[in-house]
Motif scaffolding. Structure first.
Motif, short mmCIF file in Angstrom:
data_model
loop_
_atom_site.label_atom_id
_atom_site.label_comp_id
_atom_site.label_asym_id
_atom_site.label_seq_id
_atom_site.Cartn_x
_atom_site.Cartn_y
_atom_site.Cartn_z
N ILE A 11 1.07 1.02 4.63
CA ILE A 11 0.53 2.25 4.06
C ILE A 11 0.40 3.33 5.13
O ILE A 11 0.64 4.50 4.86
CB ILE A 11 -0.82 1.98 3.38
CG1 ILE A 11 -0.67 0.93 2.29
CG2 ILE A 11 -1.38 3.26 2.78
CD1 ILE A 11 0.29 1.31 1.17
N THR A 12 0.02 2.95 6.34
CA THR A 12 -0.10 3.93 7.43
C THR A 12 1.26 4.54 7.75
O THR A 12 1.37 5.75 7.96
CB THR A 12 -0.69 3.27 8.68
OG1 THR A 12 -1.98 2.74 8.38
CG2 THR A 12 -0.83 4.28 9.81
N VAL A 13 2.31 3.72 7.80
CA VAL A 13 3.66 4.23 8.03
C VAL A 13 4.05 5.20 6.91
O VAL A 13 4.63 6.27 7.16
CB VAL A 13 4.67 3.07 8.13
CG1 VAL A 13 6.10 3.59 8.12
CG2 VAL A 13 4.42 2.25 9.38
N PHE A 14 3.72 4.83 5.68
CA PHE A 14 4.03 5.69 4.53
C PHE A 14 3.32 7.04 4.65
O PHE A 14 3.94 8.10 4.45
CB PHE A 14 3.61 4.97 3.25
CG PHE A 14 3.63 5.84 2.02
CD1 PHE A 14 4.84 6.18 1.42
CD2 PHE A 14 2.45 6.30 1.45
CE1 PHE A 14 4.86 6.98 0.29
CE2 PHE A 14 2.47 7.10 0.33
CZ PHE A 14 3.68 7.45 -0.26
N ILE A 15 2.03 7.02 4.99
CA ILE A 15 1.26 8.26 5.11
C ILE A 15 1.81 9.12 6.24
O ILE A 15 2.01 10.33 6.09
CB ILE A 15 -0.23 7.94 5.35
CG1 ILE A 15 -0.86 7.35 4.09
CG2 ILE A 15 -0.99 9.20 5.77
CD1 ILE A 15 -2.28 6.85 4.29
#
Length: 301
Positions: free
Chosen positions: A60-64
């Motif tokens: 999710i951090t990579v996505f954000i």
């Protein structure tokens, strides 16, 4: 999608304080689960949970970070400010849980029987797990609403507390299913109904905030949240009184842990955990109610 006259790539996504915190989250998360997979190892439900936390938060951090760097988050039907604030708080809670569980169950000072190399990898993974928690906590600190600031709901103290309340409720549910004997009395079943109702409504509030659909509701969202929080306080007060009585009063249960109770599979232990976290959630809802009188937020930020 956002239309701006500036460059397509947003360098502030990685150079701002929040961007740096997210970059560190990505680095620490990747390092943590890589150390565990390479040599540290994990097993049982506890280890699987830790691996899920680290990989989920990393993804999710990579996505954000990717969405903010390319400015593609404007294409998503989400309230981006609410989404990132809610995830940061959830990731903080999940990462601190994993940072406690993994060393507790997998780290030891002696090399026997796992070997010194495996021990060292597990210690290193535990250190980076702790750093990962610090990085997520730093993002929550940096993005939280400042006094007098008009911001997205999930960045306010009340919004952040909603995530904590739901997380604590999940702990309660975990203890309930672990042979807590809650079905023994109608009164304890009422407590389960209280936990379930408040959890569901809290998740609905978070979902409406994150998706930015609060403006479509036919009733005032902000006022309704305050009314619900007041009702949740009353419901949790009833559970905070009823659960200990029907679990620890000698007439219905046992005030002391039975000597013959097996470690890890004792209903009394589960009942104690539920009682403790019932009071924790009651306190959270009271604080939430107090702060909800002072906040002003914009649902689409």
């Amino acid at each position: 999608m956002e239309t701006t006259g500036g460059p397509y790539l947003n360098m502030a996504a990685v150079t701002s304080p929040v961007g740096i915190a997210r970059s560190l989250q990505m680095a620490f998360g990747c390092t943590t689960f890589s150390l565990v997979v390479h040599q540290g190892g994990f097993s049982a439900a506890y280890g699987t949970f830790c691996m899920f936390v680290w990989t989920f938060c990393f993804a999710i951090t990579v996505f954000i970070l990717a969405c903010e760097f390319t400015r593609l988050h404007g294409c998503l039907s989400l309230s981006w400010g609410n989404f990132t604030a809610a995830f940061a708080m959830l990731a903080t809670l999940m990462s601190v849980t994993a940072a406690v569980i993994y060393p507790l169950y997998f780290v030891q000072l002696d090399c026997y029987p796992i070997g010194c190399k495996v021990r060292d990898f597990r210690i290193a993974a535990s250190v980076f797990a702790g750093l990962l928690f610090v990085a997520y906590a730093a993002e929550v600190f940096l993005t939280r609403a400042k006094p007098g600031q008009v911001t997205s709901y999930m960045a306010t103290v009340s919004g952040l507390l909603k995530i904590v309340q739901a997380f604590v409720a999940c702990i309660i549910f975990g203890a309930l299913v672990n042979d807590s004997q809650y079905s023994k009395y109608a009164a304890t079943q009422w407590c389960v109904a209280v936990y379930s109702f408040c959890f569901v409504v809290t998740v609905v509030v978070v979902a409406f905030s994150v998706t930015g659909k609060t403006a479509l509701l036919w009733f005032p969202f902000e006022r309704s949240v305050v009314v619900y929080t007041f009702g949740a306080v009353l419901l949790y007060i009833s559970a905070a009184v009823i659960w200990p009585v029907f679990c620890f009063d000698s007439k219905y249960g046992s005030p002391w842990r039975p000597a013959a109770c097996a470690k890890g599979r004792c209903p009394w232990d589960s009942q104690l955990v539920i009682a403790i976290f019932t009071y924790v959630n009651l306190l959270l809802y009271v604080v939430d109610l107090a702060y909800s009188q002072r906040i002003r937020f914009v649902s689409h930020l």
